[in-house]
Design a protein around this motif. Structure first.
Motif, short mmCIF file in Angstrom:
data_model
loop_
_atom_site.label_atom_id
_atom_site.label_comp_id
_atom_site.label_asym_id
_atom_site.label_seq_id
_atom_site.Cartn_x
_atom_site.Cartn_y
_atom_site.Cartn_z
N ARG A 153 0.83 -1.21 0.00
CA ARG A 153 0.00 0.00 0.00
C ARG A 153 0.87 1.26 0.00
N ARG A 154 1.95 1.25 0.79
CA ARG A 154 2.84 2.41 0.81
C ARG A 154 3.51 2.63 -0.54
N LEU A 155 3.73 1.54 -1.26
CA LEU A 155 4.34 1.64 -2.59
C LEU A 155 3.33 2.06 -3.66
N GLY A 156 2.05 2.12 -3.31
CA GLY A 156 1.02 2.42 -4.30
C GLY A 156 0.72 1.26 -5.21
N ASP A 157 1.08 0.05 -4.76
CA ASP A 157 0.87 -1.17 -5.55
C ASP A 157 -0.48 -1.78 -5.16
N TYR A 158 -1.55 -1.34 -5.82
CA TYR A 158 -2.88 -1.80 -5.45
C TYR A 158 -3.08 -3.30 -5.68
N PRO A 159 -2.64 -3.85 -6.84
CA PRO A 159 -2.80 -5.30 -7.00
C PRO A 159 -2.03 -6.10 -5.94
N GLY A 160 -0.80 -5.66 -5.63
CA GLY A 160 -0.03 -6.35 -4.60
C GLY A 160 -0.71 -6.26 -3.24
N ASP A 180 -14.16 -13.16 9.85
CA ASP A 180 -13.07 -12.20 9.63
C ASP A 180 -12.44 -12.40 8.25
N SER A 181 -12.33 -13.65 7.83
CA SER A 181 -11.81 -13.95 6.50
C SER A 181 -12.68 -13.32 5.43
N LEU A 182 -13.99 -13.42 5.60
CA LEU A 182 -14.93 -12.86 4.63
C LEU A 182 -14.76 -11.35 4.52
N ARG A 183 -14.68 -10.66 5.66
CA ARG A 183 -14.54 -9.20 5.66
C ARG A 183 -13.22 -8.78 4.99
N THR A 184 -12.17 -9.52 5.28
CA THR A 184 -10.86 -9.18 4.70
C THR A 184 -10.86 -9.43 3.20
N CYS A 185 -11.50 -10.49 2.77
CA CYS A 185 -11.57 -10.79 1.34
C CYS A 185 -12.39 -9.73 0.60
N GLU A 186 -13.45 -9.23 1.25
CA GLU A 186 -14.23 -8.14 0.65
C GLU A 186 -13.39 -6.87 0.52
N GLU A 187 -12.54 -6.61 1.51
CA GLU A 187 -11.64 -5.47 1.42
C GLU A 187 -10.64 -5.66 0.27
N ALA A 188 -10.11 -6.88 0.14
CA ALA A 188 -9.18 -7.17 -0.96
C ALA A 188 -9.87 -6.96 -2.30
N LEU A 189 -11.14 -7.35 -2.39
CA LEU A 189 -11.90 -7.18 -3.63
C LEU A 189 -12.01 -5.71 -4.02
N GLU A 190 -12.23 -4.85 -3.03
CA GLU A 190 -12.34 -3.42 -3.32
C GLU A 190 -11.02 -2.87 -3.88
N TRP A 191 -9.90 -3.34 -3.33
CA TRP A 191 -8.61 -2.89 -3.84
C TRP A 191 -8.35 -3.42 -5.25
N ALA A 192 -8.78 -4.65 -5.51
CA ALA A 192 -8.62 -5.20 -6.86
C ALA A 192 -9.42 -4.39 -7.87
N ARG A 193 -10.61 -3.96 -7.46
CA ARG A 193 -11.42 -3.14 -8.36
C ARG A 193 -10.78 -1.77 -8.60
N LEU A 194 -10.19 -1.20 -7.54
CA LEU A 194 -9.47 0.07 -7.70
C LEU A 194 -8.30 -0.09 -8.67
N GLU A 196 -8.25 -2.08 -11.10
CA GLU A 196 -8.80 -2.47 -12.41
C GLU A 196 -8.14 -3.76 -12.92
N ASP A 197 -7.88 -4.67 -11.98
CA ASP A 197 -7.29 -5.97 -12.30
C ASP A 197 -8.42 -6.99 -12.38
N VAL A 198 -8.87 -7.24 -13.59
CA VAL A 198 -10.07 -8.06 -13.79
C VAL A 198 -9.85 -9.50 -13.32
N ARG A 199 -8.73 -10.08 -13.67
CA ARG A 199 -8.49 -11.48 -13.29
C ARG A 199 -8.37 -11.63 -11.78
N LEU A 200 -7.71 -10.66 -11.14
CA LEU A 200 -7.60 -10.71 -9.68
C LEU A 200 -8.97 -10.55 -9.04
N GLU A 201 -9.78 -9.63 -9.57
CA GLU A 201 -11.14 -9.46 -9.04
C GLU A 201 -11.93 -10.75 -9.17
#
Length: 248
Positions: A153-160, A180-194, A196-201
């Motif tokens: 996050r500090r590097l600005g690497d959203y997919p990472g 807790d796993s579900l909530r964290t995965c939902e957070e990861a999904l939001e970052w993947a959408r930011l 714009e990594d379709v395969r990761l999403e």
């Protein structure tokens, strides 16, 4: 020699050129040992070790990496020593020796931290998180993957950042905390959408679907799976269009 190695790898690919590359690196090693060129010796040993590792000769690779570490120290080459320590850790990981792998990754990480090499820190935190998870040390794995996520996050690497959060979610589920796993995965999904990594999403939506099914919500799981399929289909269509245009 370096130019010849690069040309071979570019022309034939590393795997196809492996026998010739192996011989070239050994030739460099012979010269470096005779002339006491420790930096070149370390580089040759690392390259030979990598070829051994790719071809399943893990014990041989480990021996090469240890020798490279000694040569790197003799040369005062911090890059070579850091690379060798991480490679020793990787060899131990391939051998299923999680404790030694974590120890060597930790040594490599300490060096990266002292030099402020953020991208390398993120990678090594991830490697530590993986071996701690394999060993069943979930608390340590969570700490490492969260540190990796923070580095990305500090590097600005959203997919990472998203991938590291998805590993946090995976470990939380292993540790018996599906909510807790579900909530964290939902957070990861939001970052993947930011990002714009379709395969990761799509991959994260499939993981969410698996977790939702285990939590007894098949309807929501089905929606995520359907969305993931649509994303992958659209990505495939876009790839086909770009490929056709490139050929034209």
């Amino acid at each position: 020699m370096a130019a010849l190695v690069r040309a071979l790898a570019a022309h034939r690919g590393t795997e196809a050129a492996a026998p010739e590359l192996y011989g070239l690196h050994h030739l460099v090693l012979d010269i470096a040992e005779r002339r006491e060129l420790h930096r070149e010796q370390a580089a040759a040993l690392l390259n030979i070790g990598d070829l051994d590792a790719r071809n399943g000769r893990t014990e041989d690779a480990l021996e090469r990496y240890r020798a490279a570490l000694d040569a790197g120290r003799a040369a005062g080459d911090l890059y070579a020593t850091g690379r060798a320590m991480e490679s020793v850790g990787g060899a131990h990981q391939d051998l299923g020796d999680w404790q030694r792998a974590a120890d060597w990754y930790g040594r490599a990480l300490a060096q990266r931290l002292s030099r402020g090499e953020k991208a390398d820190e993120a990678r090594l935190y991830g490697r530590l998180g993986a071996v701690h998870a394999y060993a069943g040390h979930y608390g340590e794995a969570l700490r490492d993957w969260r540190a990796a996520a923070a580095c990305h996050r500090r590097l600005g690497d959203y997919p990472g950042h998203a991938r590291a959060l998805s590993e946090v979610a995976r470990v939380l589920e292993y540790a018996g905390h599906p909510e807790d796993s579900l909530r964290t995965c939902e957070e990861a999904l939001e970052w993947a959408r930011l990002a714009e990594d379709v395969r990761l999403e799509a991959a994260l939506r499939i993981r969410l679907a698996d977790t939702l099914e285990r939590l007894g919500d098949p309807t929501a799981a089905g929606l995520h799976r359907a969305t993931a399929e649509q994303l992958l289909e659209s990505e495939g269509s876009a790839y086909e269009i770009r490929s056709t245009s490139a050929e034209d």
